[in-house]
Design a protein around this motif. Structure first.
Motif, mmCIF file in Angstrom:
data_model
loop_
_atom_site.group_PDB
_atom_site.id
_atom_site.type_symbol
_atom_site.label_atom_id
_atom_site.label_comp_id
_atom_site.label_asym_id
_atom_site.label_seq_id
_atom_site.Cartn_x
_atom_site.Cartn_y
_atom_site.Cartn_z
ATOM 1 N N LEU A 33 0.834 -1.207 0.000
ATOM 2 C CA LEU A 33 0.000 0.000 0.000
ATOM 3 C C LEU A 33 0.869 1.257 0.000
ATOM 4 C CD1 LEU A 33 -3.032 -0.633 2.391
ATOM 5 C CD2 LEU A 33 -3.103 -0.104 -0.042
ATOM 6 N N THR A 36 2.049 1.741 -3.438
ATOM 7 C CA THR A 36 0.943 2.283 -4.242
ATOM 8 C C THR A 36 0.730 3.758 -3.934
ATOM 9 O OG1 THR A 36 -0.119 0.109 -4.200
ATOM 10 C CG2 THR A 36 -1.486 1.977 -4.843
ATOM 11 N N SER A 40 0.873 6.891 -6.414
ATOM 12 C CA SER A 40 -0.298 7.773 -6.536
ATOM 13 C C SER A 40 0.072 9.227 -6.274
ATOM 14 C CB SER A 40 -1.389 7.333 -5.563
ATOM 15 O OG SER A 40 -1.831 6.028 -5.850
ATOM 16 N N THR A 88 2.016 2.657 -10.507
ATOM 17 C CA THR A 88 0.860 2.605 -9.606
ATOM 18 C C THR A 88 -0.030 1.418 -9.930
ATOM 19 O OG1 THR A 88 0.899 5.021 -9.403
ATOM 20 C CG2 THR A 88 -1.123 3.900 -8.743
ATOM 21 N N THR A 91 1.761 -1.761 -8.468
ATOM 22 C CA THR A 91 1.740 -1.829 -7.002
ATOM 23 C C THR A 91 0.323 -1.975 -6.450
ATOM 24 O OG1 THR A 91 1.755 0.606 -6.914
ATOM 25 C CG2 THR A 91 3.883 -0.527 -6.745
ATOM 26 N N SER A 92 -0.644 -1.338 -7.106
ATOM 27 C CA SER A 92 -2.024 -1.463 -6.616
ATOM 28 C C SER A 92 -2.548 -2.885 -6.806
ATOM 29 C CB SER A 92 -2.937 -0.464 -7.325
ATOM 30 O OG SER A 92 -3.006 -0.730 -8.710
ATOM 31 N N THR A 93 -2.176 -3.526 -7.928
ATOM 32 C CA THR A 93 -2.569 -4.919 -8.147
ATOM 33 C C THR A 93 -1.943 -5.823 -7.096
ATOM 34 O OG1 THR A 93 -2.753 -4.530 -10.530
ATOM 35 C CG2 THR A 93 -2.553 -6.814 -9.805
ATOM 36 N N ALA A 95 -0.947 -4.925 -4.049
ATOM 37 C CA ALA A 95 -1.558 -4.644 -2.750
ATOM 38 C C ALA A 95 -2.936 -5.294 -2.634
ATOM 39 C CB ALA A 95 -1.670 -3.134 -2.546
ATOM 40 N N VAL A 143 -7.082 -0.503 -1.353
ATOM 41 C CA VAL A 143 -6.546 0.180 -2.537
ATOM 42 C C VAL A 143 -7.570 1.174 -3.086
ATOM 43 C CG1 VAL A 143 -5.812 -0.155 -4.926
ATOM 44 C CG2 VAL A 143 -4.938 -1.660 -3.140
#
Length: 599
Positions: A33, A36, A40, A88, A91-93, A95, A143
């Motif tokens: 997170l 991410t 972001s 992003t 990393t979001s996937t 997280a 997320v």
């Protein structure tokens, strides 16, 4: 995983509890997170810098000074924006996958540690739906929340930048946004309740479908396929009604937003255009105002993430209802050496308003074969579950060799107690692994010896791959599967073996052979058998007769046979006190039933 402590299954679970679960997930997956969030923030920073860079490039072109530098800076920002977006996304996937995996492991672990009787509150289909679908939705919430926060931060930064470029344009922007905020708030508040109803209907549909698929042979044999289809699809009416309500709410909100957003942009651009006409603003400033106004209105785009959060909160509540199931606390003491004496001291078990067992006091002799008999609902299975601590009494104590079960280390208790069930699950892969399941170290010969004792070795040997046959697809009858479950219990050679109706699917000859193994082959080990056939009770050293959750009688089968009510337990089998058939009409002959179809 850190989070709310387990609550009793009766406690109401609210959206507030769901929020705490999402917060706990965020703490657990803080590393992905944080990555991410970094991406972001970089994306937001680039987005805020772009209108200013574009304004500088326009002014440079108009004035003819520094156009190359301004253009290069603009191109660099665009490249940075692309890289930040890619980073992003990755990393979001990561997280999201981490949060979903963490939540599923927690739910699965909780279910495996929960009181068995409490888990029956949910059907198998409902549990599967909550473990698979609801955990995925709730696990995506951290997320989604992070994206919403950065999106709102970008909008707020754009408004600040808009005031910096032209305060009048900033005031014009603020004049039009309150109505948009009210519309969004009303919408999110309304759909939160609708999502609860939608997921509840989804869960009921999944549960009914799973139940029907599990009983597909019964459905086919009864010729009730159409009736089952109607029953399974009945929640579709609620699902459709709630789904249409969601679409109606969304459609009303969308047209309102689509009307208000252009009006706000036109108002801001009109004020900025007047500023250019008056010489108060440069052409580049007009471009910057347009960019920041558009970026400031992106808070409206957070409607989808907000819907996702509403959906996630609702799913988290459904997950927490599973996590609220009571867990059996683990003890730490080891079980001393002993012969396997089992004691029930003042044991009471209540389910809802019903006392399943009422103040039971029993001593199960070490090394003896004890049969538990009684009518359906007498409490036999509950007594068997208590004996190995698959469930916990509400009052009283259960002891093995003088040591309270709740004080024992779970691993130590599992080594000392073996179970065989009416419908055993063949876990572990192939047949050999299914028999050896739960036994740490064993040999193929030991597995075969246990199978021979359970009268199932010849069945397995006839399979194409023998003991290497995959258990999931093995063509086995219910009685053969029961015998594999018996073999698994026999292989354990535990000091206490509990058979919960584990011979109900066997024919009379096979049951007699298996009972001989229980009597002779396991002599010296304590055996507790839930029995429905008089032949098993007749061979037991002690019979416990339960009625309405109380001990109606105890003694040998011959002694209890004097009671007419005891004899009636076994009708129409009608065996005598030695377990031999009475002379007379054959038992179990059913009367013919009339049928509307020709024979």
């Amino acid at each position: 995983m850190p989070g709310p402590a387990p609550r009793s299954s009766e406690e109401q679970v609210s959206h507030g509890h769901g929020d705490r679960l999402i917060a706990a997930l965020s703490r657990e997956t803080w590393m992905p997170l944080a990555a991410t969030a970094t991406g972001s923030i970089a994306t937001t920073a680039v987005a805020l810098a772009l209108p200013a860079a574009l304004a500088a490039a326009v002014n440079a072109v108009v004035t003819g000074r520094g156009a190359l530098t301004a253009t290069a800076y603009l191109a660099l920002l665009l490249a940075g924006a692309a890289l930040a977006e890619v980073a992003t996304g990755i990393t979001s996937t990561t997280a999201t996958a981490s949060a979903i995996g963490t939540l599923r492991l927690r739910v699965a672990g909780h279910l495996l540690s929960a009181d068995v009787s409490g888990a029956t509150r949910f059907s198998t289909g409902e549990l599967v739906n909550r473990l698979v679908s609801n955990t995925a939705t709730a696990g995506s919430a951290p997320v989604t929340l992070l994206g919403t926060i950065t999106g709102v931060a970008a909008s707020a930064g754009a408004v600040v930048a808009l005031f910096a470029v032209d305060p009048r344009a900033g005031l014009a922007f603020l004049a039009g946004t309150p109505v948009l905020i009210v519309v969004l708030r009303v919408f999110v508040s309304r759909v939160s309740g609708l999502y609860d109803e939608y997921q509840s209907a989804q869960g009921r549909l999944a549960a009914r479908l799973t139940e029907t698929l599990a009983g597909i042979r019964t459905v086919r044999a009864a010729g009730t396929a159409n009736r089952e289809i109607d029953r399974v699809l009945r929640p579709l009416a609620d699902l459709s009604s709630t789904g249409h309500a969601l679409w109606r709410a969304q459609s009303r909100t969308v047209w309102q937003i689509m009307l208000l957003m252009p009006l706000v942009e036109i108002l801001v651009l009109a004020v900025a255009g007047l500023g250019v006409a008056e010489g108060r603003l440069t052409p580049g400033a007009l471009v910057a105002v347009a960019g920041y106004a558009a970026l400031g209105l992106t808070f409206v785009e957070q409607i989808d993430p907000l819907l996702g959060l509403a959906y996630g909160r609702s799913a988290a509540v459904r997950v927490l209802e599973v996590l609220a199931l009571p867990v059996l606390p683990a003890g730490r003491r080891r079980l001393p050496d002993g012969p396997g004496a089992l004691s029930f001291r003042g044991v009471t078990v209540t389910r809802g308003d019903t006392r399943v067992l009422d103040d039971i006091d029993l001593e199960i002799p070490a090394g003896a074969l004890t049969a538990v008999v009684g009518r359906s609902g007498a409490g036999k299975t509950t007594l068997a579950m208590l004996a190995g601590r698959l469930t916990e009494p509400d009052h009283g104590r259960v002891l093995l060799d003088g040591r309270r079960l709740s004080d024992l280390d779970p691993g130590c208790l599992r080594d000392a107690v073996a179970y065989a069930f009416e419908r055993p699950a063949l876990l572990g892969g192939d047949i050999a692994s299914a028999i050896a399941y739960g036994t740490a170290r064993t040999t193929r010969e030991a597995v075969r010896a246990a199978a021979r004792a359970a009268e199932v070795d010849d069945v397995v040997s006839r399979l194409p791959l023998g003991y290497d046959t995959p258990a999931a697809g093995a063509p086995l009858s219910g009685g053969e599967i029961q015998r594999l479950g018996l073999a698994r219990a026999l292989l354990r050679r535990a000091r206490l073996t509990i058979l919960d109706d584990a011979t109900s699917g066997l024919d009379t000859v096979t049951e007699a052979q298996v009972t001989r193994t229980l009597v002779e082959g396991m002599r010296g080990r304590t055996r507790l058998v839930v029995a429905h056939r008089p032949a098993t009770a007749a061979r037991a050293d002690l019979v416990i007769w339960l009625e309405a959750g109380r001990v109606r009688g105890r003694g040998t089968h011959r002694e209890l046979w004097r009671h007419r009510d005891y004899r009636d337990l076994f009708a129409p089998d009608a065996l005598d006190s030695r377990g031999e058939p009475h002379r007379g009409e054959p038992a179990g002959v059913a009367s013919r039933q009339e049928s509307s179809c020709p024979r």
